[in-house]
Every structure is written in structure tokens, then in C-alpha cells.
Design an enzyme around this catalytic site. Structure first.
Site, PDB file in Angstrom:
ATOM      1  N   HIS A 156      -3.984  -5.032  -1.945  1.00 14.42           N
ATOM      2  CA  HIS A 156      -5.375  -4.611  -1.814  1.00 14.42           C
ATOM      3  C   HIS A 156      -5.833  -3.832  -3.042  1.00 14.42           C
ATOM      4  CE1 HIS A 156      -5.326  -5.079   2.837  1.00 14.42           C
ATOM      5  NE2 HIS A 156      -5.686  -6.186   2.217  1.00 14.42           N
ATOM      6  N   CYS A 211       6.037  -7.744   2.038  1.00 16.63           N
ATOM      7  CA  CYS A 211       6.946  -6.645   1.677  1.00 16.63           C
ATOM      8  C   CYS A 211       8.094  -6.595   2.690  1.00 16.63           C
ATOM      9  CB  CYS A 211       6.194  -5.320   1.675  1.00 16.63           C
ATOM     10  SG  CYS A 211       7.300  -3.921   1.355  1.00 16.63           S
ATOM     11  N   HIS A 239      -6.896  -4.608  10.015  1.00 12.64           N
ATOM     12  CA  HIS A 239      -6.081  -4.647   8.797  1.00 12.64           C
ATOM     13  C   HIS A 239      -5.131  -5.835   8.886  1.00 12.64           C
ATOM     14  CE1 HIS A 239      -3.123  -3.522   5.741  1.00 12.64           C
ATOM     15  NE2 HIS A 239      -4.080  -2.773   5.217  1.00 12.64           N
ATOM     16  N   GLU A 241      -2.128  -6.261   7.917  1.00  9.34           N
ATOM     17  CA  GLU A 241      -0.771  -5.940   8.392  1.00  9.34           C
ATOM     18  C   GLU A 241      -0.772  -5.810   9.917  1.00  9.34           C
ATOM     19  OE1 GLU A 241       1.188  -2.578   6.516  1.00  9.34           O
ATOM     20  OE2 GLU A 241       2.526  -2.405   8.243  1.00  9.34           O
ATOM     21  N   THR A 279       2.727   0.439   8.144  1.00  8.12           N
ATOM     22  CA  THR A 279       3.547   1.105   7.125  1.00  8.12           C
ATOM     23  C   THR A 279       2.774   2.116   6.287  1.00  8.12           C
ATOM     24  OG1 THR A 279       3.054  -0.697   5.609  1.00  8.12           O
ATOM     25  CG2 THR A 279       5.127  -0.849   6.860  1.00  8.12           C
ATOM     26  N   SER A 337      -7.747  -0.577   0.559  1.00  2.51           N
ATOM     27  CA  SER A 337      -6.349  -0.143   0.475  1.00  2.51           C
ATOM     28  C   SER A 337      -6.109   0.973   1.478  1.00  2.51           C
ATOM     29  CB  SER A 337      -6.037   0.330  -0.952  1.00  2.51           C
ATOM     30  OG  SER A 337      -4.847   1.106  -0.954  1.00  2.51           O
ATOM     31  N   SER A 338      -5.317   0.672   2.492  1.00  2.00           N
ATOM     32  CA  SER A 338      -5.096   1.632   3.568  1.00  2.00           C
ATOM     33  C   SER A 338      -4.429   2.904   3.053  1.00  2.00           C
ATOM     34  CB  SER A 338      -4.234   0.983   4.655  1.00  2.00           C
ATOM     35  OG  SER A 338      -3.850   1.932   5.620  1.00  2.00           O
ATOM     36  N   ASN A 339      -3.361   2.760   2.257  1.00  2.00           N
ATOM     37  CA  ASN A 339      -2.655   3.978   1.834  1.00  2.00           C
ATOM     38  C   ASN A 339      -3.504   4.821   0.899  1.00  2.00           C
ATOM     39  OD1 ASN A 339      -1.259   3.848  -1.089  1.00  2.00           O
ATOM     40  ND2 ASN A 339      -1.491   1.786  -0.293  1.00  2.00           N
ATOM     41  N   SER A 381      -1.143   0.262  -4.392  1.00  4.41           N
ATOM     42  CA  SER A 381      -1.547  -1.040  -4.937  1.00  4.41           C
ATOM     43  C   SER A 381      -2.366  -0.909  -6.218  1.00  4.41           C
ATOM     44  CB  SER A 381      -2.342  -1.823  -3.880  1.00  4.41           C
ATOM     45  OG  SER A 381      -3.316  -0.996  -3.277  1.00  4.41           O
TER      46      SER A 381
HETATM   47  S1  SF4 Z   1       3.070   0.414   0.593  1.00  2.00           S
HETATM   48 FE1  SF4 Z   1       3.273  -1.572   1.624  1.00  2.00          FE
HETATM   49  S2  SF4 Z   1       4.001  -2.935  -0.012  1.00  2.00           S
HETATM   50 FE2  SF4 Z   1       4.403  -0.834  -0.701  1.00  2.00          FE
HETATM   51  S3  SF4 Z   1       6.521  -0.406  -0.067  1.00  2.00           S
HETATM   52 FE3  SF4 Z   1       5.116   0.345   1.526  1.00  2.00          FE
HETATM   53  S4  SF4 Z   1       5.041  -1.355   2.997  1.00  2.00           S
HETATM   54 FE4  SF4 Z   1       5.814  -2.185   1.082  1.00  2.00          FE
END
Ligand code: SF4
Length: 423
Positions: A156, A211, A239, A241, A279, A337-339, A381
Site C-alpha cells: 500500500h 507476506c 482491508h 488482509e 498484522t 497503508s494500515s500501519n 510500505s
Molecule cells: S507489515 Fe505486513 S508485510 Fe511487513 S512484515 Fe508485517 S505483515 Fe509482513
């Protein structure tokens, strides 16, 4: 900041209303005082956000001109600790909206000039899963040539996607857009078994860039479901995922997004219940949801190991190390981008305003006015060079002291899937 207005004498410069040209240089002016790329990036972004079509070029100023000439607005400025600059923007004759906007942006930019400290969070930017997914597409492009179809954005980030598109990747939302028998790469976020079946029906040559840490959650979903559990998946609706993981056992899985969802949850057998998570969630918020689940369902089973991945956890930890001492936090990452979104939320929750930026041009000069200390990080990402660009831009607005705060080192690497050769 001193500003002045001149006619532009430039033979082929014809501007329509709402067109503006940012000067990369101004003929006759000392080249040493041309605006820094950083100032130009911020000018460009701010004028674009205000609805102008922004061009760039070298302009020639003239003290005399005819009423029909474009108008060049100049601002001479001296950021503390950085070289003197002349900012120049040409607007169409009579375009009062553009004139007012340029003047206002000059003022905002002038107020952003100051010395500052940049606190770099570490780890930041690419994780092992993103590195692997991008390398897979690059390798397949090299080995098989373009086009290479990719289902959904490989990761993303809009810059990653555009870069791969330029090299021949074709991103599709649906497998039905992929010609029968063609090669298709599944994105890092994973897919459901239904998508895999559809790929087989279309005889597609699948290369899976999911992943491994997402694949692990899929396996847990199958294991719990086979055990007869209701599997509560903590994640964000819509999402990719989430959709992929729920698809592993759609009749046994239920999505919760909040503590309120937990309170409303009804399950067939409270003795047979387990949970998994996306995740890329916020560690602290997720802990609250898990605690609420455990309180309602004492028999709740947990995954064998934490589902929130190392990269998400580390980036949130690193963000904490800079946010409390910063006046403003900039998170490089795309809106989907979720994170990255979780990093913005985390900073805001800790009381430091945070902005999500795709790149340096998204930085609003007005946000920098009182920001003597800027915290800087990037989602998993977001390419690292975009962070470097932000540092350069900030350094162009006045002397910047860059300090990195590293909370841990990452040495994670995932092997490429079979059929994709390592470089
Ligand atoms: S952020 Fe997503 S792609 Fe990156 S290590 Fe974690 S699970 Fe895997």
C-alpha cells in the site's frame, strides 16, 4: 520575507487562469539564490492543494511589460542557517485568485523558515515482507518481461505502485481483468481461498507475494476453525488482509473492530472461541480489545504467537521514542497503508499532532510554523528515499539537526517463493 511583483517576459509563456509556474531559476538573478528544491516542493504541493495546475520552468523577469503579460511574484528570503533564496511564481494576467494564493503561500512558507531538530524514528520504512513483495514483482518483470499482472496494490504505497507500473506491472482489482493463462502476482496482503480458486479456473500462473507473517495468520485461522471454534478476527473491515483472512473460514469467523463490537458479540458456543488479529494493528488498542474478549469469554484461545508483526510493533515503539519530544510528527505513507495510519493515530493519542504524507510535497508549510522539533517516521510500505527527501526539504527551510532514535535493529529477511530467482 520581502516580496515583489514583476511582469514576466518569456516568449512562450502563456498562462490560463489557475495555471501557475514555479520558477526553477530566474534569468538575470544570481543562480546561487534560486529557491532550494525543498522550498519548491512545498510551494508546488500547497498550490496544487489549492486547486492550481502547477508547472515549473526558468522564468525571465522584467521591470516593464504589457498588461497582458503573466505576472511574476518574487519573494526574497533568508532562512536561518541556510542559503538565501528567491522564490518565484508566475500567474496569469488578471488572475486575482492565484495572486492572493501565491502571496498567502509565500507568507506561510516564510513563517516555516527556522532552525529545527528532526528526530528520526528507527526502525521505519520498508519491512521484510514489503521488500520481498517488491523484489518478487521486479524479478518477474526481469525474467518474464512486461506486462506482469498484480492483483491489488502489491504494497500500500502509491510511489511503489507507480514505479512498478512504469516498469511494466499492471495492477488489477479483479482476476477477471487478467488474460487467461497470464502471470499474476498476489499482493503482500494475502488472498482468500476463493481468489486462489478463481485463479485456477482462469489457468493463471500465480506467484504469491503474500507476506509469510500474513500466511501464518491464515494457517491459524484454518487450524482454529477445524477445531470447531468461532474465530474472532480483530481487524479493519474492507482491508485486503482482513478479507483474505476471513475468507479462510467464512462460516467460522467473525470480525470485530472495537471494544464495542466485543460487547455486541454473540457466538454459538462460548467454550469454543479463539481470536486472531490483522498484522498491522495498534498494539495498545488491540490489547484492550483482547482484554475485553477474554473477560467476556474466559475460554478464549490465543494464537500461538503474536499476530501483530514485528515491523508494526517496532515502528510503533520507535514512534513513541520521538513523538513525546516533538512538536509535530510526519509519517511518510499512503492513505490506504494500515500501519502508517496507526502511527498517525498513536502520535495523536500521545498528544503530538501527526500528519500522514505521501511525500515531501504533502507537507503543509503552515504545519511547520511552530515546529521546532519534527518527529519523522515512515510506514512499512513507504520507500526510505522518501524519508531522506523530507529531511532535505526541512533542511532547506533552515539549519536542521538530525538525530536518530533507534529502539531496536531489524535483521528479518524472507526467502523468495519457489519459481522466483534471487538476485
Ligand atoms: S507489515 Fe505486513 S508485510 Fe511487513 S512484515 Fe508485517 S505483515 Fe509482513
Amino acid at each position: 520575507m520581502r516580496t515583489e511583483t514583476l511582469a514576466v517576459r518569456s516568449g512562450d509563456l502563456a498562462l490560463a487562469p489557475d495555471d501557475v509556474v514555479i520558477a526553477e531559476g530566474i534569468e538575470g538573478e544570481d543562480p546561487c539564490t534560486f529557491p532550494s528544491p525543498g522550498s519548491r516542493r512545498l510551494l508546488h504541493g500547497e498550490l496544487r492543494r489549492r486547486g492550481f495546475t502547477v508547472h515549473s520552468g526558468t522564468l525571465r523577469a522584467a521591470t516593464t511589460g504589457s498588461p497582458g503579460d503573466p505576472v511574476l511574484h518574487l519573494a526574497r528570503c533568508a532562512p536561518p542557517g541556510a542559503r538565501k533564496q528567491i522564490l518565484g511564481v508566475a500567474t496569469a494576467p488578471g488572475d486575482e485568485r492565484a495572486r492572493a494564493a501565491v502571496r498567502e503561500v509565500f507568507r506561510e512558507l516564510g513563517a516555516a523558515f527556522r532552525t529545527r531538530t528532526v528526530l528520526l524514528a528507527s526502525p521505519r520504512s520498508f519491512c521484510a515482507g514489503v521488500d520481498r513483495a517488491i523484489e518478487i514483482v521486479e524479478r518477474v518483470l526481469t525474467d518474464r518481461g512486461s506486462p506482469v499482472y498484480v492483483r491489488k496494490q502489491i504494497v500500500h504505497n502509491i510511489h511503489v505502485v507507480r514505479n512498478l507500473e512504469r516498469r511494466g506491472a499492471v495492477f488489477v482489482d479483479d482476476l477477471d481483468e487478467v488474460p487467461v493463462g497470464a502471470t499474476v502476482v498476489f499482493s503482500a496482503h494475502g488472498v482468500s481461498p476463493a481468489v486462489r480458486r478463481r485463479a485456477a479456473e482462469r489457468d493463471l500462473d500465480v506467484i504469491d507475494a503474500t507476506c509469510p507473517l500474513v500466511t501464518k495468520v491464515h494457517a491459524e485461522a484454518r487450524r482454529f476453525a477445524q477445531h470447531g471454534d468461532t474465530v474472532v478476527f480483530i481487524g479493519h473491515a474492507g482491508h485486503e488482509e482482513t478479507e483474505g483472512t476471513l475468507g479462510e473460514a467464512p462460516d467460522h469467523m467473525v470480525l470485530v473492530e472495537s471494544v464495542a463490537d466485543v460487547a455486541a458479540l454473540r457466538v454459538p458456543d462460548p467454550e469454543r472461541i479463539s481470536y486472531l488479529t490483522q498484522t498491522t494493528l495498534a498494539v495498545d488498542e488491540t490489547a484492550g480489545i483482547v482484554a475485553a474478549l477474554a473477560e467476556r469469554f474466559p475460554a478464549l484461545r490465543a494464537p500461538r504467537s503474536e499476530d501483530i508483526c514485528y515491523a508494526t510493533t517496532n515502528r510503533q515503539e520507535a514512534l513513541r521514542a520521538v513523538a513525546d519530544d516533538a512538536d509535530l510528527v510526519l509519517v511518510v505513507g499512503s492513505v490506504n497503508s494500515s500501519n502508517s495510519q496507526r502511527l498517525v493515530e498513536l502520535s495523536n493519542r500521545r498528544g503530538t499532532a501527526a500528519r500522514l504524507i505521501d511525500d515531501a510535497s504533502d507537507i503543509r508549510p503552515a504545519d511547520l510554523r511552530d515546529a521546532a522539533v519534527v518527529g519523522l517516521t515512515a510506514g512499512a510500505s513507504a520507500p526510505p528515499e522518501l524519508v531522506e527527501e523530507v529531511v532535505d526539504v526541512l533542511a532547506g527551510l533552515g539549519a536542521a539537526t538530525v538525530k536518530e532514535r533507534e529502539v531496536t535493529q531489524e535483521n528479518v529477511h524472507f526467502a523468495l517463493p519457489r519459481g522466483v530467482c534471487a538476485r
